[in-house]
Design an enzyme around this catalytic site. Structure first.
Site, short mmCIF file in Angstrom:
data_model
loop_
_atom_site.label_atom_id
_atom_site.label_comp_id
_atom_site.label_asym_id
_atom_site.label_seq_id
_atom_site.Cartn_x
_atom_site.Cartn_y
_atom_site.Cartn_z
N TYR A 111 0.90 -1.20 -0.22
CA TYR A 111 -0.16 -0.03 0.03
C TYR A 111 0.95 1.40 -0.11
O TYR A 111 0.70 2.22 0.63
CB TYR A 111 -1.02 -0.09 1.47
CG TYR A 111 -2.25 -1.01 0.88
CD1 TYR A 111 -3.41 -0.12 0.39
CD2 TYR A 111 -2.15 -2.22 1.29
CE1 TYR A 111 -4.59 -1.09 0.06
CE2 TYR A 111 -3.30 -3.09 1.01
CZ TYR A 111 -4.46 -2.49 0.37
OH TYR A 111 -5.54 -3.19 0.22
N ASP A 121 -16.93 -12.11 9.02
CA ASP A 121 -15.50 -11.96 8.87
C ASP A 121 -15.06 -10.97 10.16
O ASP A 121 -15.21 -9.75 10.22
CB ASP A 121 -15.36 -11.04 7.55
CG ASP A 121 -13.79 -10.79 7.67
OD1 ASP A 121 -13.05 -10.93 8.42
OD2 ASP A 121 -13.48 -9.97 6.38
N LYS A 169 -5.24 -11.34 12.14
CA LYS A 169 -5.11 -9.96 12.82
C LYS A 169 -4.84 -10.48 14.21
O LYS A 169 -3.59 -10.77 14.57
CB LYS A 169 -6.00 -9.03 12.71
CG LYS A 169 -6.08 -8.38 11.31
CD LYS A 169 -6.56 -7.07 11.03
CE LYS A 169 -6.11 -6.56 9.70
NZ LYS A 169 -7.44 -6.36 8.68
N TYR A 182 -14.57 -4.56 3.12
CA TYR A 182 -13.24 -4.94 2.94
C TYR A 182 -13.07 -6.63 3.26
O TYR A 182 -13.13 -6.66 4.62
CB TYR A 182 -12.38 -4.02 3.57
CG TYR A 182 -10.81 -4.55 3.24
CD1 TYR A 182 -10.12 -4.22 1.89
CD2 TYR A 182 -10.00 -5.13 4.13
CE1 TYR A 182 -8.77 -4.72 1.70
CE2 TYR A 182 -8.68 -5.45 3.81
CZ TYR A 182 -8.28 -5.29 2.54
OH TYR A 182 -7.03 -5.65 2.38
C1 LIG Z 1 -7.45 -6.87 7.26
C2 LIG Z 1 -8.86 -7.62 7.11
C3 LIG Z 1 -8.78 -8.61 6.09
C4 LIG Z 1 -7.47 -9.06 5.48
O1 LIG Z 1 -6.41 -9.74 6.20
P1 LIG Z 1 -5.08 -9.87 5.87
O2 LIG Z 1 -4.35 -10.50 7.25
O3 LIG Z 1 -4.54 -8.29 5.83
O4 LIG Z 1 -4.98 -10.51 4.71
C5 LIG Z 1 -9.84 -9.32 5.87
N1 LIG Z 1 -11.10 -8.92 6.69
C6 LIG Z 1 -11.20 -7.89 7.35
C7 LIG Z 1 -12.58 -7.50 7.98
C8 LIG Z 1 -9.94 -7.18 7.56
O5 LIG Z 1 -9.96 -6.04 8.22
#
Ligand SMILES: *Cc1c(COP(=O)(O)O)cnc(C)c1O
Length: 425
Positions: A19, A241, A270, A146
């Protein structure tokens, strides 16, 4: 010249950063160590990490309990193939995750990061219906979503500046309106979609209560409950997610808890390892797992990564989970209180729009600016960095997402910097 100059030259010569538009970006800040909520730079500065290093650091940097767990694991079993073999950190972590997640989510599929956790969820949903003999090709996702940067995750994500060059290669999804705008519209759109194409719909994927990279949009638990009710009634899978929202970011351990719902599949990453190592997990209901069971090996979930269930990452995740105790919940509540108080003050400023707080996350929009590419984001980032605070606005969306060790005073300091910027010349 700092001691880091020699390796910074190698960075400039050989690294392509994520990025990052290298033609205009300032040189990256060399960081030599980190502790708690602070990054220590090569030139001797101490920078407050107000965004948990891209939303991953949970309890604080270099937390000794997690560091020790990784070190001990590294000396015992650092990695082993996860097909046909298993190990204690993965098995115990799976048991602990299942115990913490909403009821019914019992099967853990490990992967590498948030994007792969989402890929796995989408593949599970599509193959689940394929295996039933009634293939359902369609995925529904939210406007401004996202879900990651791999092709499946990009397909589910909103189309925009991140995805434009790849448009033709992304699969079509049915788009539901952003529920932070008018939740009723999202519910009505899902009802209409179920009426029109319910038999084609494999799954609905959502970021529960907080659309993260799409602009930190907060949406209502009641709408999430209604999306759950509609999908359950239509027997369409609901994928939550929780890559960003999981592990206490929104207050409770998982955002779904705020709506008292259980999805069919949840994606985690994360904060899963406390922010120490990359690890993803996709957790499914037992019924979905069972649907793949067959003497016919073609019905296998043919997905895996070289480092699936890496023992070091699993050990880190177990140590991080153990730190999510009552004292941690109290720290998260204290962070939320500062957010609420200071956002109320900021809201009086004419440039501050739509202040919002969800647990440890707070955000607002800077008036007069627009898209992700708006220069006000980098301008505020640079302004804050000069004052030893790491902020990385999403265009005109300014947000705080601190690690849980951050004290109310430290967070108040970040608001002081933001106030200085919005009041500036
Ligand atoms: C950051 C994020 C992802 C992608 O995770 P990466 O570890 O960066 O591949 C997927 N879904 C959500 C909601 C996110 O915030």
């Amino acid at each position: 010249m700092t001691a880091a100059a020699s390796w910074c030259a190698l960075d400039a010569a050989h690294i392509w950063h994520p990025y990052t538009q290298h033609a205009v970006a300032p040189p990256p800040v060399p960081v030599v160590r980190a502790e708690g909520a602070y990054l220590y730079t090569a030139d001797g500065r101490r920078v407050f990490d107000a965004i948990s290093s891209w939303w991953v650091t949970l309890h604080g940097h270099a937390h000794p309990a997690i560091a020790d767990a990784i070190a001990a694991q590294a000396r015992t079993l650092e990695q082993v193939i996860f097909a046909g073999f298993t190990h204690e950190p993965a098995a115990r972590l799976a048991g602990e995750l299942v115990a913490h997640l909403p009821p019914g989510l019992t099967r853990v599929f490990y992967s590498d990061d948030g994007s792969t956790a989402v890929e796995v969820a989408i593949k599970m949903a599509l193959q689940y219906w394929h295996g039933q003999g009634t293939p359902r090709p369609l995925i529904a996702a939210l406007e401004n979503a996202y879900h990651g940067d791999t092709f499946g995750a990009m397909s589910a994500s909103a189309r925009g500046v991140f995805t434009t060059p790849f448009g033709r290669h992304l699969f079509e999804v049915a788009r539901l309106p952003d529920p932070s705008e008018e939740g009723e519209d999202t519910v009505a759109a899902l009802e209409a979609l179920l009426d029109a194409r319910g038999g084609e719909l494999a799954a609905v994927i959502v970021e529960p209560l907080l659309l993260g990279a799409g602009g930190m949009h907060v949406w209502s638990a009641d709408v999430l409950r209604r999306l759950r009710a509609l999908t359950a009634e239509a027997r369409v899978l609901l994928i939550a997610d929780e890559v960003l929202t999981g592990f206490g970011r929104t207050g409770p351990l998982f955002a779904c808890e705020r709506a008292e719902i259980a999805p069919d599949i949840v994606c985690l990453s994360k904060g899963l390892t406390g922010g120490f190592l990359p690890l993803g997990a996709t957790v499914a209901r037992e019924e979905i797992f069972r649907a793949f069971l067959s003497p016919d090996r073609r019905r296998t979930l043919f997905h895996g990564h070289s480092y699936t269930a890496n023992p070091l990452a699993c050990a880190a995740a177990r140590a991080s989970l153990a730190l999510l105790d009552d004292a941690c919940a109290a720290r998260r509540a204290a962070i939320e209180q500062v957010h609420v108080a200071r956002m109320r003050e900021l809201a009086a400023h004419p440039r501050v729009r739509n202040p919002r707080v969800l647990g440890t996350v707070a955000a607002f929009d800077l008036a007069g600016a627009g898209s992700y590419l708006d220069p006000v984001g980098p301008a505020l980032g640079a302004f804050a960095l000069q004052r030893d605070v790491l902020l990385r606005p999403l265009g005109n969306v300014v947000y705080l997402l601190p690690p849980f060790c951050a004290t109310p005073d430290e967070i108040a300091g970040v608001y002081d910097v933001i106030a200085e910027f919005v009041e500036g010349p």
